[in-house]
Design a protein around this motif. Structure first.
Motif, PDB file in Angstrom:
ATOM      1  N   ILE A 287       0.842  -1.208   0.000  1.00  0.00           N
ATOM      2  CA  ILE A 287       0.000   0.000   0.000  1.00  0.00           C
ATOM      3  C   ILE A 287       0.876   1.258   0.000  1.00  0.00           C
ATOM      4  O   ILE A 287       0.637   2.202  -0.756  1.00  0.00           O
ATOM      5  N   MET A 288       1.920   1.267   0.853  1.00  0.00           N
ATOM      6  CA  MET A 288       2.788   2.443   0.937  1.00  0.00           C
ATOM      7  C   MET A 288       3.535   2.678  -0.375  1.00  0.00           C
ATOM      8  O   MET A 288       3.687   3.824  -0.824  1.00  0.00           O
ATOM      9  N   VAL A 289       3.997   1.590  -1.013  1.00  0.00           N
ATOM     10  CA  VAL A 289       4.696   1.737  -2.292  1.00  0.00           C
ATOM     11  C   VAL A 289       3.751   2.299  -3.348  1.00  0.00           C
ATOM     12  O   VAL A 289       4.123   3.192  -4.124  1.00  0.00           O
ATOM     13  N   SER A 290       2.524   1.790  -3.376  1.00  0.00           N
ATOM     14  CA  SER A 290       1.549   2.270  -4.356  1.00  0.00           C
ATOM     15  C   SER A 290       1.272   3.758  -4.156  1.00  0.00           C
ATOM     16  O   SER A 290       1.236   4.536  -5.119  1.00  0.00           O
ATOM     17  N   LEU A 291       1.078   4.164  -2.903  1.00  0.00           N
ATOM     18  CA  LEU A 291       0.859   5.583  -2.624  1.00  0.00           C
ATOM     19  C   LEU A 291       2.053   6.426  -3.051  1.00  0.00           C
ATOM     20  O   LEU A 291       1.896   7.514  -3.625  1.00  0.00           O
ATOM     21  N   ASN A 292       3.243   5.932  -2.766  1.00  0.00           N
ATOM     22  CA  ASN A 292       4.454   6.669  -3.119  1.00  0.00           C
ATOM     23  C   ASN A 292       4.598   6.812  -4.637  1.00  0.00           C
ATOM     24  O   ASN A 292       5.002   7.859  -5.142  1.00  0.00           O
ATOM     25  N   LEU A 293       4.243   5.747  -5.358  1.00  0.00           N
ATOM     26  CA  LEU A 293       4.346   5.792  -6.813  1.00  0.00           C
ATOM     27  C   LEU A 293       3.366   6.789  -7.420  1.00  0.00           C
ATOM     28  O   LEU A 293       3.624   7.360  -8.478  1.00  0.00           O
ATOM     29  N   PHE A 294       2.230   6.990  -6.740  1.00  0.00           N
ATOM     30  CA  PHE A 294       1.241   7.940  -7.243  1.00  0.00           C
ATOM     31  C   PHE A 294       1.458   9.339  -6.682  1.00  0.00           C
ATOM     32  O   PHE A 294       0.589  10.208  -6.794  1.00  0.00           O
ATOM     33  N   TYR A 296       2.137  10.306  -3.411  1.00  0.00           N
ATOM     34  CA  TYR A 296       1.790  10.613  -2.021  1.00  0.00           C
ATOM     35  C   TYR A 296       3.037  10.462  -1.154  1.00  0.00           C
ATOM     36  O   TYR A 296       3.787   9.485  -1.288  1.00  0.00           O
ATOM     37  N   ARG A 297       3.243  11.410  -0.263  1.00  0.00           N
ATOM     38  CA  ARG A 297       4.444  11.388   0.578  1.00  0.00           C
ATOM     39  C   ARG A 297       4.261  10.415   1.737  1.00  0.00           C
ATOM     40  O   ARG A 297       3.316  10.524   2.514  1.00  0.00           O
ATOM     41  N   ILE A 298       5.180   9.470   1.857  1.00  0.00           N
ATOM     42  CA  ILE A 298       5.124   8.464   2.924  1.00  0.00           C
ATOM     43  C   ILE A 298       5.832   8.999   4.164  1.00  0.00           C
ATOM     44  O   ILE A 298       6.967   9.484   4.087  1.00  0.00           O
ATOM     45  N   LYS A 299       5.172   8.893   5.303  1.00  0.00           N
ATOM     46  CA  LYS A 299       5.755   9.339   6.564  1.00  0.00           C
ATOM     47  C   LYS A 299       6.362   8.157   7.310  1.00  0.00           C
ATOM     48  O   LYS A 299       5.827   7.049   7.288  1.00  0.00           O
ATOM     49  N   TYR A 300       7.484   8.409   7.963  1.00  0.00           N
ATOM     50  CA  TYR A 300       8.197   7.330   8.647  1.00  0.00           C
ATOM     51  C   TYR A 300       7.417   6.784   9.841  1.00  0.00           C
ATOM     52  O   TYR A 300       7.649   5.654  10.279  1.00  0.00           O
ATOM     53  N   GLN A 301       6.476   7.571  10.377  1.00  0.00           N
ATOM     54  CA  GLN A 301       5.670   7.072  11.494  1.00  0.00           C
ATOM     55  C   GLN A 301       4.818   5.877  11.062  1.00  0.00           C
ATOM     56  O   GLN A 301       4.424   5.058  11.883  1.00  0.00           O
ATOM     57  N   TRP A 302       4.552   5.792   9.772  1.00  0.00           N
ATOM     58  CA  TRP A 302       3.740   4.687   9.276  1.00  0.00           C
ATOM     59  C   TRP A 302       4.434   3.343   9.499  1.00  0.00           C
ATOM     60  O   TRP A 302       3.776   2.316   9.648  1.00  0.00           O
ATOM     61  N   LEU A 303       5.749   3.347   9.490  1.00  0.00           N
ATOM     62  CA  LEU A 303       6.486   2.083   9.647  1.00  0.00           C
ATOM     63  C   LEU A 303       6.218   1.466  11.018  1.00  0.00           C
ATOM     64  O   LEU A 303       5.945   0.266  11.131  1.00  0.00           O
ATOM     65  N   SER A 304       6.308   2.283  12.074  1.00  0.00           N
ATOM     66  CA  SER A 304       6.051   1.764  13.420  1.00  0.00           C
ATOM     67  C   SER A 304       4.591   1.352  13.576  1.00  0.00           C
ATOM     68  O   SER A 304       4.281   0.338  14.228  1.00  0.00           O
ATOM     69  N   ILE A 305       3.688   2.109  12.947  1.00  0.00           N
ATOM     70  CA  ILE A 305       2.265   1.748  13.012  1.00  0.00           C
ATOM     71  C   ILE A 305       2.020   0.418  12.299  1.00  0.00           C
ATOM     72  O   ILE A 305       1.264  -0.430  12.784  1.00  0.00           O
ATOM     73  N   SER A 306       2.681   0.224  11.163  1.00  0.00           N
ATOM     74  CA  SER A 306       2.494  -1.032  10.423  1.00  0.00           C
ATOM     75  C   SER A 306       2.995  -2.228  11.215  1.00  0.00           C
ATOM     76  O   SER A 306       2.387  -3.301  11.198  1.00  0.00           O
ATOM     77  N   TYR A 343      -9.246   7.269  -8.131  1.00  0.00           N
ATOM     78  CA  TYR A 343      -8.909   8.632  -7.717  1.00  0.00           C
ATOM     79  C   TYR A 343      -7.849   9.246  -8.636  1.00  0.00           C
ATOM     80  O   TYR A 343      -7.913  10.429  -8.978  1.00  0.00           O
ATOM     81  N   TYR A 344      -6.863   8.448  -9.037  1.00  0.00           N
ATOM     82  CA  TYR A 344      -5.751   8.973  -9.833  1.00  0.00           C
ATOM     83  C   TYR A 344      -5.906   8.693 -11.333  1.00  0.00           C
ATOM     84  O   TYR A 344      -4.957   8.903 -12.085  1.00  0.00           O
TER      85      TYR A 344
END
Length: 716
Positions: A287-294, A296-306, A343-344
């Protein structure tokens, strides 16, 4: 009341006898599509808790046994140590449909079991711990069945000794036996035919082939993306996320090998936990890679949440069924992908369409996978999972390839534009270069002229200092000559008077005084003559000629010349203590005395300048300006040291003092060429070394090291 109790006892006794005497008739129609008959779920079993080896025999009084199926065992039957142990008995008869059919038994649970037929042990699955042997759980995953010798039309008594333990894993909803963690005790005793064994072998081989494929592909893709992430590429962040994603995917696939490697309960569920955790992480990172490719800026806090969500989901999945939870999550993931594409949609371009195709392909396979899980269809799980596992990585690889192509095209276009601009600038530069070359030539000529003037100025400065010293040296003997001449003139007048008076003794005394005066006049005249000869030597055109030279005399002569030359110029009255320490055993050495003299003169002048500066800055009455000159001979070299107790040289300056035009003196007091010329004279002209050691505020020492070159004597 008594009559009712009597009927109850009679009913229980008859039920027990009926349960013991019931014979289960088996037919081939009872086989499931998987070629198994789950005997543990059939009626007719009787049960007794505990353990007694005699219960395996045929002549056992089973009136006290209760009717119960092996599949009915639960955690409520466990003792205080968490152990469940008991015996089950069942009579079976195979009908004629089993003629000429080989049969087998299989235990599809972690429970350790021993199976007896007509009192004979025919199969052991794990170790129950009887007869002193240690307990070992049954390692059932992909375990083939054990053949048993039974024939159609005959009656057999099956005695099943079973031992299980409560699961050591933490469970939040309901505590279970090990055999109930995945599956149930319904699989603890299954009658199989040969087709099942063939299907199991085929299934095991197929599973091994697929997990080898998944692992190989995921490991290859992981290494590929990690190697790419180390390059300085435009998509570096995306590639790094892909590398992390497929690291989890590779670990998940490698954990699947434990299922076919005879694992223990702890190893099996430990690797299963890691596998499910990594599967959850692949979902999140996809999901994060897909967002990044489109974009969207990935935040590092997402890693700990994942990580937190993946851990929680893995624990919950083990409670309620991992495949079910992951299937639900996979459906939600695909719904997210669909919404992302919608959406995109209008903003998609170029390589991003490769990601869209991969997402759509993954979506289709995920829906088929969910249908197969929830509806228990016979759709090929391995082919389906392969589609899910490879759709996105293939899409990502295509995306990276297309992005590289797009990047190369952009670079080529930029290079073409830069080339055009470069050509224009080159034409401009060519014109400017011609102008600059003309200016450089003019400036170079000016610099050479300036350099020549500076060198000449340095030479004239040295000559001026030398001339001042020589003038002072000549003045002393001339003063003596003049003084003694005047005295001698007066003595001659006295001599005439005494001679006329006839005073012979006085005449002789005056004559002796005249003789002494004339000797002194001759001595000082010779001194002046030697100074003049020295000046003539300096003026010779062959001043660079080397000849045997006494360094002691040379150092002392220029020491005096430098000091008195400075005193002659100094109007205030410069005074300094001169200390010489010459080695009397020093041998003459082949040098150009005029050049070495120039070097010494420069070092002396610098030393006197340093002590004069310190004297003017230092208000301490105890400070005494001092300059030392010493000579010595060490290891084939003659060494001259010039040391002072002046201001010293800062560390930042010491490395530059031998550079041309570098000077620490105020403007107008130095050209910056003295030490540079001295360095060249010593190193290039005489093959020696010129070293400096200085401490700021304490003083400086220059050290001249000259190789000893003895004069060549040519014999006649």
């Amino acid at each position: 009341m008594k009559l009712g109790l009597l009927f109850l006892i009679l009913y229980v006794s008859l039920a027990a006898v009926r349960a013991q005497d019931t014979t289960l008739k088996l037919g081939t129609s009872m086989f499931s599509p998987n070629h198994q008959i789950p005997l543990a779920t059939e009626s007719g079993w009787v049960y007794h808790s505990g353990h007694n080896p005699a219960w395996a025999g045929q002549a056992v009084d089973a009136t006290a046994w209760v009717g119960r199926k092996p599949s009915d065992l639960s955690v409520d039957d466990a003792d205080q140590n968490g152990r469940v142990e008991g015996w089950f008995r069942l009579k079976i008869r195979l009908d004629s449909s089993f003629n000429r059919m080989s049969m087998g038994l299989q235990n599809g649970t972690w429970a350790a079991t021993e199976v007896y037929i007509n009192g004979q042990l025919v199969a052991s699955f794990g170790r129950t711990g009887s007869e002193g042997a240690p307990y070992t759980e049954n390692r059932f995953p992909y375990q083939p069945p054990i053949d048993i010798p039974i024939e159609a039309g005959k009656e057999y008594l099956i005695a099943l000794h079973i031992v299980d333990y409560t699961c050591p894993l933490p469970y939040f909803f309901q505590k279970r036996l090990k055999s109930q963690v995945e599956g149930s005790l319904a699989n603890c005793l299954q009658l199989t035919k040969s087709a099942y064994t063939n299907a199991l072998i085929k299934k095991t081989s197929k599973y091994a082939a697929y997990i080898t494929l998944w692992s190989s592909v995921s490991v290859f893709i992981t290494l590929f993306f990690w190697l790419l992430s180390g390059q300085n590429l435009y998509e570096k962040k995306t590639i790094r996320l892909l590398a992390i994603l497929w690291t989890f995917g590779a670990i998940s696939n490698l954990c699947r090998f434990t299922a076919i490697s005879d694992p223990s309960f702890a190893v099996y569920y430990g690797s299963r936990f890691v596998m499910h955790f990594c599967l959850w992480q692949t979902l999140f990172f996809a999901i994060m890679v897909s967002l990044n490719l489109f974009g969207y800026r990935i935040k590092y806090q997402w890693l700990s949440i994942s990580i937190l969500i993946a851990f929680s989901a893995t624990v919950i999945g083990d409670q309620v069924g991992g495949d079910t939870v992951i299937s639900i999550a996979n459906i939600l993931q695909q719904l997210f992908y669909v919404s992302l594409i919608i959406y995109y949609w209008k903003r998609l371009k170029g390589a991003q369409w490769a990601i869209v195709s991969g997402l759509i392909s993954s979506n289709v396979f995920s829906i088929l996978y969910a249908i197969s899980v929830f509806r228990k269809t016979d759709f090929d799980f391995y082919l389906n999972f392969t589609g899910i596992a490879l759709s996105l990585p293939v899409a990502f690889l295509v995306y990276i390839a297309l992005r590289f192509k797009e990047t190369l095209t952009e670079i080529q276009q930029q290079a073409t534009a830069v080339l055009q601009v470069t050509e224009e600038k080159n034409q401009l530069l060519a014109t400017q270069n011609e102008r600059l070359e003309a200016q450089v030539e003019a400036r170079t000529a000016e610099l050479k002229a300036s350099q020549t003037q500076l060198i000449q100025k340095e030479k004239l400065a040295s000559l001026g200092e030398l001339t001042a010293g020589i003038a002072h040296e000549i003045q002393n003997p001339l003063n003596f000559v003049n003084n003694f001449s005047e005295v001698s003139t007066e003595l001659i007048d006295e001599l005439k008077q005494e001679a006329q008076a006839g005073n012979t003794d006085e005449v002789m005394a005056i004559a002796d005084d005249l003789t002494s005066n004339l000797q002194k006049i001759n001595h000082h005249g010779n001194r002046a003559s030697s100074i003049v000869k020295g000046m003539l030597e300096h003026s010779r055109t062959e001043s660079g000629e080397k000849r045997p030279t006494d360094l002691n005399a040379l150092a002392d002569e220029y020491f005096q010349i430098a000091y008195y030359g400075l005193k002659a110029k100094d109007k205030v009255g410069f005074n300094c203590e001169l200390i010489t320490e010459f080695d009397p055993a020093l041998e003459p050495v082949e040098v150009a005395p005029q050049e070495i003299g120039r070097v010494l003169l420069n070092l002396y002048n610098n030393a006197f300048y340093a002590v004069a500066q310190r004297a003017s800055q230092n208000h301490n009455a105890d400070y005494k300006p001092t300059v030392w000159v010493s000579t010595s001979q060490v290891s084939g070299q003659e060494i001259i040291r010039v040391r002072d107790n002046g201001t010293g040289i800062p560390k930042s300056v010491k490395a530059k003092i031998f550079q041309p035009f570098f000077t620490t003196k105020p403007t107008g007091e130095g050209t910056g060429l003295g030490l540079s010329l001295s360095y060249d004279i010593i190193t290039k002209g005489h093959g020696g070394t010129l070293l400096v050691d200085s401490h700021q505020g304490e003083g400086t020492e220059f050290r001249i090291e000259l190789p000893i070159t003895k004069p060549v004597v040519i014999s006649s």
